[in-house]
Write an enzyme that holds these catalytic residues in place. Structure first.
Site, PDB file in Angstrom:
ATOM      1  N   HIS A 109      -8.602   1.191  -3.823  1.00  0.00           N
ATOM      2  CA  HIS A 109      -9.511   0.959  -2.687  1.00  0.00           C
ATOM      3  C   HIS A 109     -10.176   2.287  -2.334  1.00  0.00           C
ATOM      4  O   HIS A 109      -9.524   3.204  -1.826  1.00  0.00           O
ATOM      5  CB  HIS A 109      -8.672   0.408  -1.521  1.00  0.00           C
ATOM      6  N   SER A 123       0.826  -1.204   0.000  1.00  0.00           N
ATOM      7  CA  SER A 123       0.000   0.000   0.000  1.00  0.00           C
ATOM      8  C   SER A 123       0.861   1.257   0.000  1.00  0.00           C
ATOM      9  O   SER A 123       1.739   1.434   0.857  1.00  0.00           O
ATOM     10  CB  SER A 123      -0.900   0.002   1.233  1.00  0.00           C
ATOM     11  N   HIS A 153      -1.412  -1.067  -4.141  1.00  0.00           N
ATOM     12  CA  HIS A 153      -2.673  -0.729  -3.483  1.00  0.00           C
ATOM     13  C   HIS A 153      -2.745   0.792  -3.288  1.00  0.00           C
ATOM     14  O   HIS A 153      -1.860   1.383  -2.673  1.00  0.00           O
ATOM     15  CB  HIS A 153      -2.727  -1.459  -2.143  1.00  0.00           C
ATOM     16  N   ASP A 212      -7.059  -6.468   4.194  1.00  0.00           N
ATOM     17  CA  ASP A 212      -6.392  -5.161   4.216  1.00  0.00           C
ATOM     18  C   ASP A 212      -6.387  -4.590   5.631  1.00  0.00           C
ATOM     19  O   ASP A 212      -7.445  -4.388   6.224  1.00  0.00           O
ATOM     20  CB  ASP A 212      -7.152  -4.213   3.269  1.00  0.00           C
ATOM     21  N   MET A 229     -11.667  -5.873   5.710  1.00  0.00           N
ATOM     22  CA  MET A 229     -10.770  -4.968   6.432  1.00  0.00           C
ATOM     23  C   MET A 229     -10.318  -5.662   7.715  1.00  0.00           C
ATOM     24  O   MET A 229     -11.135  -6.197   8.467  1.00  0.00           O
ATOM     25  CB  MET A 229     -11.481  -3.657   6.795  1.00  0.00           C
TER      26      MET A 229
HETATM   27  C1  DX5 Z   1      -6.292   1.366   5.873  1.00  0.00           C
HETATM   28  C2  DX5 Z   1      -5.965   1.184   4.419  1.00  0.00           C
HETATM   29  C3  DX5 Z   1      -4.888   0.198   4.214  1.00  0.00           C
HETATM   30  C4  DX5 Z   1      -3.560   0.605   4.797  1.00  0.00           C
HETATM   31  C5  DX5 Z   1      -3.017  -0.632   5.416  1.00  0.00           C
HETATM   32  O1  DX5 Z   1      -7.439   2.096   6.016  1.00  0.00           O
HETATM   33  O2  DX5 Z   1      -7.075   0.775   3.670  1.00  0.00           O
HETATM   34  O3  DX5 Z   1      -4.728  -0.167   2.866  1.00  0.00           O
HETATM   35  O4  DX5 Z   1      -2.633   1.091   3.871  1.00  0.00           O
HETATM   36  O5  DX5 Z   1      -1.887  -0.306   6.127  1.00  0.00           O
HETATM   37  P1  DX5 Z   1      -1.240  -1.306   7.175  1.00  0.00           P
HETATM   38  O6  DX5 Z   1      -0.815  -2.514   6.391  1.00  0.00           O
HETATM   39  O7  DX5 Z   1      -0.089  -0.522   7.721  1.00  0.00           O
HETATM   40  O8  DX5 Z   1      -2.278  -1.627   8.191  1.00  0.00           O
HETATM   41 ZN    ZN Z   2      -6.658  -0.139   1.620  1.00  0.00          ZN
END
Ligand code: DX5
Ligand code: ZN
Length: 236
Positions: A72, A14, A39, A181, A143
């Site tokens: 996303h 991401s 992402h 995610d 999520m």
């Molecule tokens: C959170 C996002 C994620 C985020 C994940 O709301 O949708 O895509 O980048 O980050 P990590 O892997 O650090 O939890």
């Molecule tokens: Zn995300």
């Protein structure tokens, strides 16, 4: 654009965890790492309590790289603005079931454009929300945290939710990409793989790491080893 095999293990670093003043460098690092997807987290400061970037930045990223984009959308007005994102033609667009007034129509619009369509559920949302849409989507994303920020801790109950989602897919005789995610790391990703997930978003664990290429490789190695173990157990 590189191709992806939806049945394989996919890792989607991401960009939320990149230095936003050096996005190009982060993308080049992920090209070197061999990332399956990039992402792109779109946040509107309304659906989630944070703001990131929107269509102009995603369009610039698309021009800059061959890595397929995994967009996303964490926005309130998905129905009104979905066309902006479809116009960029990323490989995947995922929309939140909680944010779409006409979820069926939005998914159909994405699919009609030849883009893989994903539906996302927050940790507090029941799998039942997607009962009537699951046969239509190419991807379901769970999520692992409440969306809005990178670097949060994974909510453990999402492992069971993933198992239930996998069972639901088996009942419907479908095999969408199952993406998780939020809070993903080398320790929980193999457990999520065993629970049925095959696509892993990693922010903090990859682009937030001191050596992102190495961190990507470690995550992949752990997943490949877990995959091997799962297949051997199935064949016993
Ligand atoms: C959170 C996002 C994620 C985020 C994940 O709301 O949708 O895509 O980048 O980050 P990590 O892997 O650090 O939890
Ligand atoms: Zn995300």
């Amino acid at each position: 654009m590189k191709s992806i095999d939806p049945s394989q293990i996919l890792i989607a670093p991401s960009l939320l965890s990149a230095d936003f003043t050096r996005l190009g460098e982060a993308i080049e690092l992920m090209e070197k790492a061999g990332a399956d997807l990039l992402h792109c987290d779109v946040m509107d400061g309304h659906f989630v309590p944070n703001l990131t970037f929107g269509p102009p930045v995603i369009a610039a990223i698309k021009k800059h790289t061959d890595i397929p984009l995994d967009v996303h959308l964490m926005i309130s007005n998905t129905d009104d603005t979905i066309g902006w994102y479809i116009a960029i033609e990323p490989r995947i667009i995922s929309v939140h079931a909680e944010s779409c007034i006409h979820l069926h129509r939005v998914i159909q619009q994405i699919k009609d454009a030849g883009i893989l369509a994903g539906v996302v559920l927050n940790p507090g949302s029941s799998l039942h929300m997607i009962d009537d849409i699951i046969e239509m989507v190419d991807l379901v994303m769970l999520m692992g945290v409440n969306p809005g920020f990178g670097g949060q801790s994974f909510i453990e109950s999402v492992v069971d939710k993933c198992i239930h989602l996998d069972e639901m897919c088996q009942t419907h005789k479908i095999r969408p990409i199952i993406e998780v995610d939020g809070g993903i790391n080398a320790a929980n990703a193999p457990r999520l793989l065993a629970a049925g997930a095959n696509c892993f978003v990693a922010g903090n664990a990859v682009l937030g790491a001191v050596d992102p290429i190495n961190a990507y490789q470690e995550l992949r190695d752990g997943l490949e080893a877990a995959h091997q173990e799962i297949s051997e157990k199935r064949n016993e």
